[in-house]
Motif scaffolding. Sequence first.
Motif, mmCIF file in Angstrom:
data_model
loop_
_atom_site.group_PDB
_atom_site.id
_atom_site.type_symbol
_atom_site.label_atom_id
_atom_site.label_comp_id
_atom_site.label_asym_id
_atom_site.label_seq_id
_atom_site.Cartn_x
_atom_site.Cartn_y
_atom_site.Cartn_z
ATOM 1 N N SER A 7 0.969 -1.022 0.206
ATOM 2 C CA SER A 7 0.047 0.106 -0.157
ATOM 3 C C SER A 7 0.835 1.268 0.064
ATOM 4 O O SER A 7 2.002 1.141 0.726
ATOM 5 N N ASP B 24 0.134 3.838 1.055
ATOM 6 C CA ASP B 24 -0.347 4.595 2.384
ATOM 7 C C ASP B 24 -0.098 3.310 3.463
ATOM 8 O O ASP B 24 -0.948 2.509 3.430
ATOM 9 N N GLY C 199 -6.597 -1.014 -0.621
ATOM 10 C CA GLY C 199 -6.898 -0.078 -1.871
ATOM 11 C C GLY C 199 -7.632 -0.729 -2.868
ATOM 12 O O GLY C 199 -8.349 -1.719 -2.887
ATOM 13 N N GLY C 200 -7.460 -0.332 -4.352
ATOM 14 C CA GLY C 200 -8.395 -0.690 -5.330
ATOM 15 C C GLY C 200 -7.562 -1.731 -6.303
ATOM 16 O O GLY C 200 -8.195 -2.167 -7.487
ATOM 17 N N ASP D 5 -6.684 -3.138 -11.569
ATOM 18 C CA ASP D 5 -6.404 -1.776 -10.500
ATOM 19 C C ASP D 5 -7.581 -0.681 -11.144
ATOM 20 O O ASP D 5 -7.723 -0.354 -11.973
ATOM 21 N N LYS E 266 -9.032 5.953 -5.347
ATOM 22 C CA LYS E 266 -8.469 5.182 -3.926
ATOM 23 C C LYS E 266 -9.568 5.505 -3.082
ATOM 24 O O LYS E 266 -10.883 6.027 -3.365
ATOM 25 N N ALA F 2 -13.079 2.654 -4.493
ATOM 26 C CA ALA F 2 -12.284 1.796 -5.267
ATOM 27 C C ALA F 2 -12.364 0.362 -4.605
ATOM 28 O O ALA F 2 -12.326 -0.900 -5.545
ATOM 29 N N ASP G 200 1.931 4.826 -5.801
ATOM 30 C CA ASP G 200 0.569 4.080 -5.850
ATOM 31 C C ASP G 200 0.598 2.843 -5.232
ATOM 32 O O ASP G 200 1.824 2.209 -5.082
ATOM 33 N N ASP G 201 -0.653 2.418 -4.968
ATOM 34 C CA ASP G 201 -0.567 0.915 -4.262
ATOM 35 C C ASP G 201 -0.046 -0.011 -5.760
ATOM 36 O O ASP G 201 -0.317 0.001 -6.770
#
Length: 395
Positions: free
Chosen positions: A156, A158, A164-165, A183, A187, A191, A368-369
């Motif tokens: 992730s 974050d 996430g998505g 994907d 977010k 998502a 990004d994730d």
Amino acid sequence: MARLRPRRREVVRRQQLLQIRGHSVTWLVPLLTLVGIAAADYNTSGEFRVVSWCVFVAAIAAALCGVWTTALFAVLALVTFVAGDAAWPDQYRAGPADFVLVLIGGVLSVLAAALRVRGEGRLLHIRHIADTTRRTVLRPLPPVWGGLDHAAVYLSADADARVGGDFYDIQPGPHGTRVLLGDVQGKGLGAVEAAAALLSTFREAAYHEADLRTVADRLETRMRRHREHTVALGRDDGDRFATAVLLDFPAGTEGVVDLVRFGHDAPLAVGPAGVRVLPHGDGLPLGLAALDPRAPPEVRRTALAPEETLLLCTDGVTEARDRSGTFYALAENLAAGVARVPRTADPDRLVAFVRDGTLRHCRGRLADDTTIFAVRRARPDTPRDEDPVRGHLPS
């Protein structure tokens, strides 16, 4: 619904910032501070007293230790102050004012520790919910599922979000074993909802439908219906879409794989002979088929060697940059790694290699994730008694 409460042991584990042989020693920090203050006060002159610094001991314990440990250090600090101050002549004693300071500081420190531990419990509860949501969307997979050996890792962007998505799954069925990775644009929970909708449709369609193009059509329809539903609820994600790759390992046909691409990077075939990009079409992302209804999803079949592993990644890998803004050269690094160690092509080693290389390249700062997924037909000697969540390497 019963309220989920974090176990006390889990809360304590979050406080173990310092460990020796698996045992928490965070209490050493305030203890050494208290001993240092007492020793400094004993070895300094009467005009310069530091015994009042005992007020910091409980404050340090409040930041690192539990409530009862903080209370113990508050008492020890007060006792140390009284004993140290009484050892000096009257003219050099700190006096009642500093005594009250250490006392009030200890009480406030205990209250602060209680609030901190309570906050940790709430954070742990939130993380438990996020992990449960993640396991619901990305269900654990057996080590060998549908005749496929696989491994995956999710990172992730974050660290606190943990979900996430990005999505992926393997669905065996009477017509073969299908694989989906994608994907969702955007977010947040929106998502995650879209990813869950697509995965539920994939699990049903991939099992029942004989034609891979029909599975692709149902995914497109599900994405469109999901957007219509969210718009009807008054939400502003009516333009959400998802990039994805759909694979099919047909039953009874060895050495081939079918591929449908929805605006996603094409998979890489990684083997001892090197790295190659699978042939792919130019399909639109899921949810955007209405922009060009004359271009139905195109199914491409390609040969696949028994020792080749398919690598699928979301754009967290391909868009990872270093300090100079240079993108991560995935294919080139993979080719070099496989040339040095041919077993790097094994699914578990492959995802670990890509994960470590991506994190080194961007210095741990993902934009990004990121999902890294590797899959290949299982060999007869593939172990089947591993942990059932082997497919999800720790992130």
